[in-house]
Enzyme design. Structure first.
Site, PDB file in Angstrom:
ATOM      1  N   ILE A 255      -9.420 -17.603  49.943  1.00 23.49           N
ATOM      2  CA  ILE A 255      -9.673 -19.107  50.215  1.00 23.49           C
ATOM      3  C   ILE A 255     -10.190 -19.944  49.289  1.00 23.49           C
ATOM      4  O   ILE A 255      -9.978 -21.058  49.112  1.00 23.49           O
ATOM      5  CB  ILE A 255     -10.610 -19.074  51.642  1.00 23.49           C
ATOM      6  CG1 ILE A 255     -10.023 -18.255  52.682  1.00 23.49           C
ATOM      7  CG2 ILE A 255     -11.058 -20.531  52.000  1.00 23.49           C
ATOM      8  CD1 ILE A 255     -10.714 -18.294  54.016  1.00 23.49           C
ATOM      9  N   SER A 256     -11.456 -19.323  48.512  1.00 17.76           N
ATOM     10  CA  SER A 256     -12.031 -20.052  47.459  1.00 17.76           C
ATOM     11  C   SER A 256     -12.229 -21.782  47.854  1.00 17.76           C
ATOM     12  O   SER A 256     -11.804 -22.533  47.363  1.00 17.76           O
ATOM     13  CB  SER A 256     -11.266 -20.121  46.127  1.00 17.76           C
ATOM     14  OG  SER A 256      -9.984 -20.142  46.325  1.00 17.76           O
TER      15      SER A 256
ATOM     16  N   ASN B  64     -18.349 -14.228  45.411  1.00 19.09           N
ATOM     17  CA  ASN B  64     -16.959 -13.672  45.537  1.00 19.09           C
ATOM     18  C   ASN B  64     -16.037 -14.168  44.517  1.00 19.09           C
ATOM     19  O   ASN B  64     -15.520 -13.454  43.680  1.00 19.09           O
ATOM     20  CB  ASN B  64     -16.614 -13.882  47.001  1.00 19.09           C
ATOM     21  CG  ASN B  64     -15.464 -13.307  47.345  1.00 19.09           C
ATOM     22  OD1 ASN B  64     -15.099 -12.502  46.924  1.00 19.09           O
ATOM     23  ND2 ASN B  64     -14.615 -13.651  48.255  1.00 19.09           N
TER      24      ASN B  64
ATOM     25  N   SER C 279      -7.504 -20.236  55.792  1.00 22.49           N
ATOM     26  CA  SER C 279      -6.945 -18.862  56.402  1.00 22.49           C
ATOM     27  C   SER C 279      -5.522 -19.287  57.185  1.00 22.49           C
ATOM     28  O   SER C 279      -5.522 -20.353  57.942  1.00 22.49           O
ATOM     29  CB  SER C 279      -8.020 -18.352  57.366  1.00 22.49           C
ATOM     30  OG  SER C 279      -7.550 -17.394  58.032  1.00 22.49           O
TER      31      SER C 279
ATOM     32  N   GLY D 176     -19.478 -20.263  61.184  1.00 23.78           N
ATOM     33  CA  GLY D 176     -19.013 -20.273  59.597  1.00 23.78           C
ATOM     34  C   GLY D 176     -17.462 -20.341  59.237  1.00 23.78           C
ATOM     35  O   GLY D 176     -17.444 -19.597  58.177  1.00 23.78           O
TER      36      GLY D 176
ATOM     37  N   GLY E  74      -6.318 -21.842  49.748  1.00 19.85           N
ATOM     38  CA  GLY E  74      -6.000 -22.534  51.066  1.00 19.85           C
ATOM     39  C   GLY E  74      -6.693 -21.961  52.215  1.00 19.85           C
ATOM     40  O   GLY E  74      -7.413 -20.650  51.889  1.00 19.85           O
TER      41      GLY E  74
ATOM     42  N   LYS F 205      -1.210 -17.765  51.784  1.00 24.67           N
ATOM     43  CA  LYS F 205      -1.801 -17.248  50.619  1.00 24.67           C
ATOM     44  C   LYS F 205      -1.198 -15.864  50.122  1.00 24.67           C
ATOM     45  O   LYS F 205      -0.519 -15.751  49.140  1.00 24.67           O
ATOM     46  CB  LYS F 205      -3.356 -17.254  50.274  1.00 24.67           C
ATOM     47  CG  LYS F 205      -3.916 -18.589  50.478  1.00 24.67           C
ATOM     48  CD  LYS F 205      -5.238 -18.703  50.351  1.00 24.67           C
ATOM     49  CE  LYS F 205      -6.280 -17.490  51.455  1.00 24.67           C
ATOM     50  NZ  LYS F 205      -6.197 -17.993  52.729  1.00 24.67           N
TER      51      LYS F 205
HETATM   52  N1  LIG Z   1     -16.328 -17.154  58.094  1.00 31.80           N
HETATM   53  C1  LIG Z   1     -15.103 -16.775  57.540  1.00 31.80           C
HETATM   54  N2  LIG Z   1     -14.432 -17.675  57.137  1.00 31.80           N
HETATM   55  C2  LIG Z   1     -13.351 -17.460  56.298  1.00 31.80           C
HETATM   56  N3  LIG Z   1     -12.442 -16.429  56.512  1.00 31.80           N
HETATM   57  C3  LIG Z   1     -13.074 -15.290  57.061  1.00 31.80           C
HETATM   58  C4  LIG Z   1     -14.424 -15.519  57.761  1.00 31.80           C
HETATM   59  N4  LIG Z   1     -14.594 -14.444  58.153  1.00 31.80           N
HETATM   60  C5  LIG Z   1     -13.617 -13.444  58.281  1.00 31.80           C
HETATM   61  N5  LIG Z   1     -12.822 -14.129  57.294  1.00 31.80           N
HETATM   62  C6  LIG Z   1     -11.681 -13.327  56.664  1.00 31.80           C
HETATM   63  O1  LIG Z   1     -11.855 -13.195  55.262  1.00 31.80           O
HETATM   64  C7  LIG Z   1     -10.604 -13.704  54.622  1.00 31.80           C
HETATM   65  C8  LIG Z   1     -11.193 -14.557  53.607  1.00 31.80           C
HETATM   66  O2  LIG Z   1     -11.821 -13.879  52.519  1.00 31.80           O
HETATM   67  P1  LIG Z   1     -11.889 -14.848  51.134  1.00 31.80           P
HETATM   68  O3  LIG Z   1     -12.611 -13.613  50.273  1.00 31.80           O
HETATM   69  O4  LIG Z   1     -10.706 -15.128  50.670  1.00 31.80           O
HETATM   70  O5  LIG Z   1     -12.899 -15.999  51.490  1.00 31.80           O
HETATM   71  S1  LIG Z   1     -13.776 -16.760  50.294  1.00 31.80           S
HETATM   72  O6  LIG Z   1     -12.723 -17.244  49.186  1.00 31.80           O
HETATM   73  O7  LIG Z   1     -14.838 -15.902  49.935  1.00 31.80           O
HETATM   74  O8  LIG Z   1     -14.042 -18.083  51.160  1.00 31.80           O
HETATM   75  C9  LIG Z   1      -9.947 -14.351  55.685  1.00 31.80           C
HETATM   76  O9  LIG Z   1      -8.569 -13.880  55.165  1.00 31.80           O
HETATM   77  P2  LIG Z   1      -7.307 -14.993  54.966  1.00 31.80           P
HETATM   78  O10 LIG Z   1      -6.842 -15.370  56.545  1.00 31.80           O
HETATM   79  O11 LIG Z   1      -6.297 -13.995  54.438  1.00 31.80           O
HETATM   80  O12 LIG Z   1      -7.680 -16.239  54.166  1.00 31.80           O
HETATM   81  C10 LIG Z   1     -10.300 -14.010  56.841  1.00 31.80           C
HETATM   82  O13 LIG Z   1      -9.392 -13.012  57.396  1.00 31.80           O
HETATM   83  N1  LIG Z   2       6.296 -20.312  54.544  1.00 35.84           N
HETATM   84  C1  LIG Z   2       5.980 -19.686  55.841  1.00 35.84           C
HETATM   85  N2  LIG Z   2       6.401 -20.262  56.995  1.00 35.84           N
HETATM   86  C2  LIG Z   2       6.151 -19.861  58.062  1.00 35.84           C
HETATM   87  N3  LIG Z   2       5.159 -18.762  58.307  1.00 35.84           N
HETATM   88  C3  LIG Z   2       4.638 -18.303  57.239  1.00 35.84           C
HETATM   89  C4  LIG Z   2       4.820 -18.967  56.009  1.00 35.84           C
HETATM   90  N4  LIG Z   2       4.254 -18.031  55.071  1.00 35.84           N
HETATM   91  C5  LIG Z   2       3.458 -17.457  55.916  1.00 35.84           C
HETATM   92  N5  LIG Z   2       3.729 -17.508  57.047  1.00 35.84           N
HETATM   93  C6  LIG Z   2       3.016 -16.717  58.262  1.00 35.84           C
HETATM   94  O1  LIG Z   2       1.768 -17.443  58.412  1.00 35.84           O
HETATM   95  C7  LIG Z   2       0.548 -16.429  58.517  1.00 35.84           C
HETATM   96  C8  LIG Z   2      -0.371 -16.357  57.687  1.00 35.84           C
HETATM   97  O2  LIG Z   2       0.062 -16.044  56.485  1.00 35.84           O
HETATM   98  P1  LIG Z   2      -0.837 -15.141  55.536  1.00 35.84           P
HETATM   99  O3  LIG Z   2       0.116 -14.975  54.084  1.00 35.84           O
HETATM  100  O4  LIG Z   2      -1.373 -13.847  55.909  1.00 35.84           O
HETATM  101  O5  LIG Z   2      -2.055 -16.386  54.995  1.00 35.84           O
HETATM  102  P2  LIG Z   2      -3.558 -16.403  54.673  1.00 35.84           P
HETATM  103  O6  LIG Z   2      -3.302 -15.176  53.463  1.00 35.84           O
HETATM  104  O7  LIG Z   2      -3.434 -17.731  53.672  1.00 35.84           O
HETATM  105  O8  LIG Z   2      -4.210 -16.188  55.398  1.00 35.84           O
HETATM  106  C9  LIG Z   2       1.341 -14.767  58.959  1.00 35.84           C
HETATM  107  O9  LIG Z   2       1.723 -14.492  60.446  1.00 35.84           O
HETATM  108  C10 LIG Z   2       2.608 -15.228  57.970  1.00 35.84           C
HETATM  109  O10 LIG Z   2       3.873 -14.444  58.517  1.00 35.84           O
END
Ligand SMILES: Nc1ncnc2c1ncn2[C@@H]1O[C@H](COP(=O)(O)OS(=O)(=O)O)[C@@H](OP(=O)(O)O)[C@H]1O
Ligand SMILES: Nc1ncnc2c1ncn2[C@@H]1O[C@H](COP(=O)(O)OP(=O)(O)O)[C@@H](O)[C@H]1O
Length: 193
Positions: A125-126, A102, A54, A175, A52, A58
């Site tokens: 994110i995948s 990755n 960012s 990006g 999913g 997740k």
């Molecule tokens: N350009 C860009 N796009 C998306 N995300 C970014 C980027 N730069 C940094 N980040 C941070 O990296 C986290 C995602 O890493 P992933 O390894 O899950 O990404 S991927 O699956 O390779 O697309 C992602 O964490 P999550 O917010 O937990 O998803 C971000 O914090």
């Molecule tokens: N079910 C939910 N309802 C409301 N807020 C949430 C819920 N799940 C996560 N959050 C909040 O959303 C934000 C992103 O969650 P996070 O788990 O870090 O997402 P991701 O790993 O996909 O980036 C955090 O601030 C988290 O506390």
């Protein structure tokens, strides 16, 4: 001596493989395998793959699931994209081919955890369907459970816990998934939120 010599020559020659850039390699089996490990642990190893945008939740779901299963007596391990980029995947950027590499690496690691008998929860994110499907193909079907955090971009962006969407919107991150990089939603996920 002649008898031993002739038996040696009768034994089937090992079949060498060439996989990718690895040439002349041979798979070595161990007497203790997945079945024995699972019996010891009293559980079946599998991969729960959470995908999913960012901010879609997740990591939150991965940790909550791990905690719940742990307190019910199950061995779990969380592979989080952000965390793995601190070590194993520190050499990878966010350009398309690096994201693919990755996911390939994490898919292989997740498969090893499942083989070890652990419930492996991968949260990344995948963004590319093909990459996720390649990870699915590494495991028998019932052992790969895809979970889609099906949240609209607007909600993820409103949460923006790390301030990354803001940076992406102002062009300070290029990006960024969902902003100026694609995310391909699953079509065959087992679970969606
Ligand atoms: N350009 C860009 N796009 C998306 N995300 C970014 C980027 N730069 C940094 N980040 C941070 O990296 C986290 C995602 O890493 P992933 O390894 O899950 O990404 S991927 O699956 O390779 O697309 C992602 O964490 P999550 O917010 O937990 O998803 C971000 O914090
Ligand atoms: N079910 C939910 N309802 C409301 N807020 C949430 C819920 N799940 C996560 N959050 C909040 O959303 C934000 C992103 O969650 P996070 O788990 O870090 O997402 P991701 O790993 O996909 O980036 C955090 O601030 C988290 O506390």
């Amino acid at each position: 001596y002649c008898y031993i010599w002739s038996m040696e020559n009768l034994r089937e020659k090992p079949v060498m493989s060439n996989i990718g850039k690895s040439t002349n390699i041979l798979w070595h089996d161990c007497p203790i395998g997945q079945t024995e490990r699972q019996k010891l642990l009293g559980q079946k190893g599998c991969v729960i793959w959470i995908t999913g945008l960012s901010g879609s939740g997740k990591s939150t779901v991965a940790c909550a699931l791990s905690r719940e299963l742990h307190y019910r007596g199950h061995h779990t391990y969380v592979l989080d994209g952000d965390n793995l980029r601190h070590g194993l995947n520190r050499d990878l950027s966010f350009k398309a081919e690096d994201r693919t590499e990755n996911i390939r690496r994490v898919g292989e690691v997740a498969k090893l955890f499942a083989d070890a008998g652990t419930i492996c929860i991968a949260s990344l994110i995948s963004p590319y369907r093909r990459d996720r499907d390649a990870c699915r193909a590494l495991l028998p079907d019932s052992r790969f459970i895809e979970v889609f955090m099906d949240l609209p971009l607007e909600l993820c962006e409103a949460r923006d816990p790390k301030g990354l969407y803001k940076l992406a919107r102002t062009g300070k991150i290029k990006g960024f998934t969902g902003v100026d990089d694609p995310y391909e939603s699953p079509v065959n996920s087992e679970v969606s939120f």
